[in-house]
Design an enzyme around this catalytic site. Sequence first.
Site, mmCIF file in Angstrom:
data_model
loop_
_atom_site.group_PDB
_atom_site.id
_atom_site.type_symbol
_atom_site.label_atom_id
_atom_site.label_comp_id
_atom_site.label_asym_id
_atom_site.label_seq_id
_atom_site.Cartn_x
_atom_site.Cartn_y
_atom_site.Cartn_z
ATOM 1 N N LYS A 283 0.893 -1.166 0.000
ATOM 2 C CA LYS A 283 0.000 0.000 0.000
ATOM 3 C C LYS A 283 0.924 1.207 0.000
ATOM 4 O O LYS A 283 1.641 1.440 0.975
ATOM 5 C CB LYS A 283 -0.878 -0.020 1.250
ATOM 6 C CG LYS A 283 -1.717 1.240 1.462
ATOM 7 C CD LYS A 283 -2.642 1.104 2.677
ATOM 8 C CE LYS A 283 -3.449 2.355 2.932
ATOM 9 N NZ LYS A 283 -4.379 2.219 4.073
ATOM 10 N N GLU A 287 -3.502 7.114 2.123
ATOM 11 C CA GLU A 287 -3.836 7.328 3.532
ATOM 12 C C GLU A 287 -2.581 7.470 4.398
ATOM 13 O O GLU A 287 -2.464 6.864 5.454
ATOM 14 C CB GLU A 287 -4.725 6.194 4.047
ATOM 15 C CG GLU A 287 -6.054 6.116 3.302
ATOM 16 C CD GLU A 287 -6.997 5.031 3.811
ATOM 17 O OE1 GLU A 287 -6.520 4.048 4.380
ATOM 18 O OE2 GLU A 287 -8.214 5.196 3.617
ATOM 19 N N ARG A 320 -1.262 -2.328 -4.540
ATOM 20 C CA ARG A 320 -2.663 -1.949 -4.345
ATOM 21 C C ARG A 320 -3.043 -0.682 -5.126
ATOM 22 O O ARG A 320 -2.251 0.261 -5.206
ATOM 23 C CB ARG A 320 -2.962 -1.739 -2.861
ATOM 24 C CG ARG A 320 -2.911 -3.031 -2.094
ATOM 25 C CD ARG A 320 -3.192 -2.806 -0.636
ATOM 26 N NE ARG A 320 -4.576 -2.914 -0.268
ATOM 27 C CZ ARG A 320 -5.223 -2.043 0.496
ATOM 28 N NH1 ARG A 320 -4.627 -0.946 0.923
ATOM 29 N NH2 ARG A 320 -6.469 -2.238 0.847
ATOM 30 N N ARG A 332 -13.236 11.290 -5.358
ATOM 31 C CA ARG A 332 -12.363 10.185 -4.917
ATOM 32 C C ARG A 332 -12.572 8.937 -5.771
ATOM 33 O O ARG A 332 -11.619 8.190 -6.046
ATOM 34 C CB ARG A 332 -12.650 9.892 -3.444
ATOM 35 C CG ARG A 332 -12.003 8.622 -2.934
ATOM 36 C CD ARG A 332 -12.182 8.483 -1.447
ATOM 37 N NE ARG A 332 -11.907 7.129 -1.010
ATOM 38 C CZ ARG A 332 -12.128 6.679 0.212
ATOM 39 N NH1 ARG A 332 -12.618 7.475 1.142
ATOM 40 N NH2 ARG A 332 -11.842 5.434 0.531
ATOM 41 N N ASP A 361 -14.899 2.183 -1.195
ATOM 42 C CA ASP A 361 -14.279 1.447 -0.099
ATOM 43 C C ASP A 361 -15.171 0.402 0.544
ATOM 44 O O ASP A 361 -15.735 0.643 1.611
ATOM 45 C CB ASP A 361 -13.829 2.451 0.979
ATOM 46 C CG ASP A 361 -12.789 1.856 1.907
ATOM 47 O OD1 ASP A 361 -12.441 0.690 1.689
ATOM 48 O OD2 ASP A 361 -12.326 2.558 2.813
ATOM 49 N N GLU A 389 -16.095 -4.390 8.117
ATOM 50 C CA GLU A 389 -15.905 -3.010 8.551
ATOM 51 C C GLU A 389 -17.159 -2.166 8.289
ATOM 52 O O GLU A 389 -17.520 -1.320 9.105
ATOM 53 C CB GLU A 389 -14.702 -2.419 7.807
ATOM 54 C CG GLU A 389 -14.489 -0.950 8.074
ATOM 55 C CD GLU A 389 -13.275 -0.388 7.327
ATOM 56 O OE1 GLU A 389 -12.595 -1.143 6.618
ATOM 57 O OE2 GLU A 389 -13.020 0.818 7.465
HETATM 58 C C1 BDP Z 1 -10.214 1.370 4.707
HETATM 59 C C2 BDP Z 1 -9.982 1.081 6.153
HETATM 60 C C3 BDP Z 1 -8.559 1.297 6.580
HETATM 61 C C4 BDP Z 1 -7.629 0.561 5.623
HETATM 62 C C5 BDP Z 1 -7.913 0.988 4.202
HETATM 63 C C6 BDP Z 1 -7.119 0.204 3.189
HETATM 64 O O1 BDP Z 1 -10.830 1.920 6.909
HETATM 65 O O2 BDP Z 1 -8.426 0.814 7.892
HETATM 66 O O3 BDP Z 1 -6.300 0.801 5.950
HETATM 67 O O4 BDP Z 1 -9.260 0.761 3.901
HETATM 68 O O5 BDP Z 1 -7.709 -0.660 2.551
HETATM 69 O O6 BDP Z 1 -11.429 0.808 4.383
HETATM 70 O O7 BDP Z 1 -5.935 0.430 3.005
#
Ligand code: BDP
Length: 701
Positions: A283, A287, A320, A332, A361, A389
Amino acid sequence: MSNGYELWLNYQKVTDDALLNQYRSSLQTVYLEGESDTHLAIKKELQMGLGGLLDTEVVFQKYNGLGNTLIVSKYKDLPQDFKTIVTAEGLTEEGYIIKTAQLNGKSHVVVSSKEDVGLLYGTFHFLRLLQTHSSLANIDIMEMPKVNIRVLNHWDNLDRSVERGYAGFSIWNWHTLPNYIDQRYIDYARANASVGINGTVVTNVNANALILTPHYLEKVKALAEVFRPYGIKVYLTARFSAPIEIGGLETADPLDAGVIQWWKDKTKEIYTMIPDFGGFLVKANSEGQPGPQNYGRSHLDGANLLADALEPYDGVVMWRAFVYSEHDPTDRAKQAYSEFLPEDGKFKDNVILQVKNGAIDFQPREPFHPMFGAMPNTPLMMEFQITKEYLGFATHLAFLPKLFEETLKSDTYRKGKGATVAKVIDGSLDNKKLSGMAGVSNVGTDINWTGHPFGQADWYGFGRLAWDPYLSAEDIADEWLRLTFSNDDKFVEPVKKMMIESREAVVNYMNPLGLHHIFDTGHHYGPGPWVGNLSRPEWNPVYYHKADTEGIGFDRTKTGSNALSQYAPEVEEMFTNLETCPEEYLLWFHHLPWDYTLKNGRTLWEGMGLKYQEGVDQVRDMIKIWKAMEPYVDEFRHHQVSMLLNIQLKEAIWWKDACMLYFQTFSKMDFPKEMEAPEHTLEYYKSLKFPYAPGIRPRWD
Ligand code: BDP
């Protein structure tokens, strides 16, 4: 009584006496040829499986033609007589055949393959036939996985917390590894192998570079040794800044000679310890995670850097595509596509892009990710989230294979009608050599692994779909129920129906009509459509529903963000045109007035209320169905599921009330008469805070 630890491998004694006798006489002895670790694993499984199902001692002996025998052998080691009856022709390494064979007046069942791992898969399939009370009379099965890489992604941290985990701590006990091998590691491998999962990424995508240090690699090696006989490869998440953090370099620039060398050396070190290491999952620049863009380089540069290091060992990079930037003001949903499309065809052969099922997501319902229909020259693997989640954590029953099936069946129209996501994922649409499916794991240290007993079905179903993305969710539910609870149709039929409808129930009471990402912030527990004060706009629910006095929804047509232009023209047209856009995606793609007329003649506002209510009512039905199942399920699990369904009902009502009260501040309209009145005020719902909701890391506080 069952605490659920055995999962779908509980091998309960066959309850039908006639069938039991038939099985016993058909399987008088077992011929198992071979001495490898995989053979030992097969032997143990047969001892446990046949021992339990038939309630007899299993007799392993050389084939002598005197009795009905179960023959479990690679093709090359089959007793000569059988080589003309079965064939291994056309089988891939992981494939197998199971066939009834008549010879000299005896009836045998042959499980055969080219390689050890195929034999293991065949054995599990054979046991499944017995578990589901199938006839052995005319079996003629040939199976091969349609997808190469079938992996779980554990979002497990080194401190044993699990990001978005709701079933306890991480099952990896890093402190006692490598010397202490928990029985769970072995049972985890058995469960995965039984559904054909052949890889596991043991660390979180929000990665910690320490996992790549010798101290931790010793521990990973121990896990790899447990998993190897079960055909499971270990993968690790590679933190892009590791050369700085643990390598002492000044930079992690992917074009820097020192960095290139560092990854080569590190990869070599890993392969020296774990010769069948699978590769890296990354990743990057997402984020807050470090990545090549920190150095003005691209995702392509980053992925190819690691691919080069892995190439001599046949390792792969799963890079990813879940990227979006706080500096990019565009929708987004559009960003990953824009980022990766120009790179199509430029990645090294051992790179596969890991793409979430939808562009936002893991929402309860999302249209398929437009990248699936747009990158013919790059292998794309699917990323599903098995942990819930956004579908009620481990307290709600929502059968996810239904969601997975919906995405896999979606038509990208990339080559005209029939270009389904499943065909992209298994590589068949464009003859891709590499294919894969990843599932973000829902297992933890809870005694039953997944918290909710029905969460096991999501793990099971993910594995089955990774093996064959064309399977139906309904068949998977049927199978899982028989393996896990009972073969009695009076139980299987109603509960199967309940499972199939359960996912839609969650959509209805959380995110009906295409609403999305209106969860409370950070932990994502419960509704938070009012949240609008977070620093990054796209982390705020108000960004997604865009409710105002005029209406509600995200306009992604040409008059809005134009995200729809990323789909094939047929798909774009279907979603753009309000006549053809399925109502379940309405507010995903359109901003519509509150009094917009739905297909059922009701206004959009009323329709929302009715959907929320329907979701609540569906949970009430689930409770009723489950109550009637008491005679068929052990008391422990029955009670457990009952308690959880009651939590689900409470939370479904909470969602309905909180969301409808909040949206009413814009619509200014009365609730539809069929909707039950809210229990509390909007202020009450807004005041609820859950600082210790499970599954979050400090980063999200
Ligand atoms: C989001 C989650 C987060 C993950 C992110 C991901 O809230 O905790 O780190 O995806 O997939 O849905 O990297």
